[in-house]
Scaffold this active site. Structure first.
Site, PDB file in Angstrom:
ATOM      1  N   ASP A 141       0.866  -1.175   0.000  1.00 31.82           N
ATOM      2  CA  ASP A 141       0.000   0.000   0.000  1.00 31.82           C
ATOM      3  C   ASP A 141       0.901   1.223   0.000  1.00 31.82           C
ATOM      4  OD1 ASP A 141      -2.208  -1.588   0.068  1.00 31.82           O
ATOM      5  OD2 ASP A 141      -2.695  -1.231   2.168  1.00 31.82           O
ATOM      6  N   ASP A 188     -13.911  -5.448  -4.380  1.00 31.70           N
ATOM      7  CA  ASP A 188     -13.978  -5.430  -2.917  1.00 31.70           C
ATOM      8  C   ASP A 188     -15.388  -5.866  -2.525  1.00 31.70           C
ATOM      9  OD1 ASP A 188     -11.432  -4.428  -2.987  1.00 31.70           O
ATOM     10  OD2 ASP A 188     -12.024  -2.341  -2.604  1.00 31.70           O
TER      11      ASP A 188
END
Lengths: 213, 253
Positions: free
Chosen positions: B11, B130
């Protein structure tokens, strides 16, 4: 002074390929590596690399859209015997024809057709994406130091079916054989991306840069 | 035969690794280039960057980061976060990404996947889904980091983006992400069985058996993990050896 030209015809990113070839040219003393779409650069090149990402017809159109480029490649490879490496769609375009989105003529430098991968086992996914181990069928200078069982990185939904067995240098298994490397004379092509195939890929790049067919 | 892929994910925000990593022998553990290079040398099969604070203003930082990373690694690099159009895909591919991942933009307009796949080929177009469990055997797409429900069924959406030309699905369980409780296996199995393209399991890996389960029980083609590698809990090599010992074909060279 040796010059390797990575042919840039707006078909994918050549940045990582350029860096990998430059690194291995430095390590092997293979001279300069440039990215170019200019026919005059191809004409003076001692080695030619043709990459290609995307669909077969789109790559062929993009290549033909640059005036004089394919003619220069053909002259250098077929008449002047310059070592040539095709990568991914750049390898597939060596075939007689591609069948993706209808029939498209290839260079017909190595007999065969490019057809969709259709694994017998429905659990197998398409694209054939990831690392697969090479089965080498024929010794080749560009494969020096690479052995059956070494891995290369593939990402493709179509595959080169060679018409003549001697042109098949290596394959991988994906519920049946999938062509990995084709070649004859001063021409070689890899379905996988050597610049993304870790140490095995770098070895193949170094071998190509020092190959004297 | 084709090997199962193990993919460490970083990330990234404003050009730095979020939360840092805990490698030994790394001068700057917050530098994504250094971390990616370490993962490459350790045997990662691919590397993924997710730009979690992508804005129009900081795109240049990400392009520069991708370029510098692509020069240093010799395995494929996937980049996601803030990708909205085929122009964004083109810019990231030119910067050096091998694959580009859509998320919210594909939910808002699935045709952006088709436009990109037609232009650049399915092989470089990933759709990140997601999903959250809404009832047993039912999963819904959530966007904006899992905060915004869409009412869209995850399995149907996976089929849709496959039809639009996606080459791969990066499936994250929002129920499990960050929990270290393991991947959501029923979700992973449902999506893997629904599509003919590869599915990467993501969200929840906390130990090495979770990686094995993602493949064997979830039916995924690849597993993605972040924290178990960043914090040095396991090395890439240990993870691959464990998966191989469980009978999964891995690249171990």
């Amino acid at each position: 002074m040796s010059l390797t030209v990575l042919v840039d015809y707006d078909s994918g990113n050549l940045h990582s390929a350029e860096k990998a070839f430059q690194r291995m040219a430095g390590e092997t003393g293979a001279g300069e590596v440039i990215v170019s779409a200019r026919p005059e650069d191809v004409a003076r090149a001692t080695r030619i690399v043709l990459p290609g990402d995307g669909a077969f017809p789109a790559c062929r159109r993009a290549l033909d859209a640059v005036p004089g480029l394919f003619a220069a490649i053909e002259e250098a490879v077929l008449h002047n015997g310059r070592p040539f490496l095709g990568i991914c769609i750049g390898m597939q375009m060596l075939a007689t024809r591609g069948l993706e989105y209808g029939e498209t003529a290839g260079f017909d430098w190595i007999g065969g057709e490019v057809t969709r991968i259709a694994p017998q086992d429905p659990a197998l996914k398409v694209p054939h994406m990831g690392w697969n181990d090479l089965q080498i069928h024929k010794a080749h200078p560009v494969m020096t130091g690479v052995k059956s069982g070494d891995h290369a990185y593939f990402v493709h939904s179509w595959q080169f079916r060679t018409a003549n067995a001697p042109d098949l240098i290596a394959s991988v298994d994906y519920a049946g054989p999938v062509t990995a490397i084709v070649g004859r004379d001063n021409i070689i092509g890899t379905q996988f991306h050597p610049e993304k195939s870790a140490a095995t890929g770098l070895r193949i790049i170094a071998n190509f840069l020092t190959w004297r067919p | 035969m084709l090997k199962t892929r193990l993919i460490p994910c970083l990330d990234v925000a404003d050009g730095r690794v979020v939360k840092g990593v805990n490698f030994v022998n790394l001068v700057d553990a917050g530098d994504p280039v250094a971390v990616a290079k370490a993962y490459d040398r350790a045997g990662a099969d691919e590397i993924t960057f997710l730009d979690i604070h992508a804005t129009h203003e900081n795109r240049g930082t990400m392009f520069d980061l991708v370029t510098r990373t692509a020069e240093q690694i010799y395995v494929p690099l996937t980049v996601g976060g803030g990708v909205r159009s085929h122009e964004d895909v083109r810019a990231l591919l030119l910067a050096g990404a091998d694959k580009v991942s859509f998320n919210s933009a594909a939910v808002a307009d699935p045709d952006v996947v088709a436009a990109s796949a037609d232009r650049f080929g399915s092989q470089c177009i990933v759709v990140a889904i997601d999903a959250k469990t809404v009832s047993p055997g039912k999963w819904e797409i959530f966007t904006h980091g899992g905060r915004k429900p869409t009412g869209i069924d995850a399995v149907e959406f996976a089929r849709l983006v496959e039809a639009k030309g996606a080459g791969e699905i990066l499936l994250t369980s929002m129920d499990r992400d960050g929990t270290k409780d393991g991947y959501n296996l029923p979700l992973t199995r449902a999506i893997s069985d629904a599509v003919g393209i590869p599915v990467i399991a993501s969200g929840g890996a906390g130990n090495l058996d979770h990686l094995v389960d993602g493949i064997k029980k979830g039916g995924a083609s690849a597993v993605l993990a972040a924290s178990i590698f960043h914090f040095g809990t396991y090395t890439i090599g240990e993870a691959k050896a464990h998966m191989a010992a469980a009978g999964i074909a891995m690249r171990l060279e």
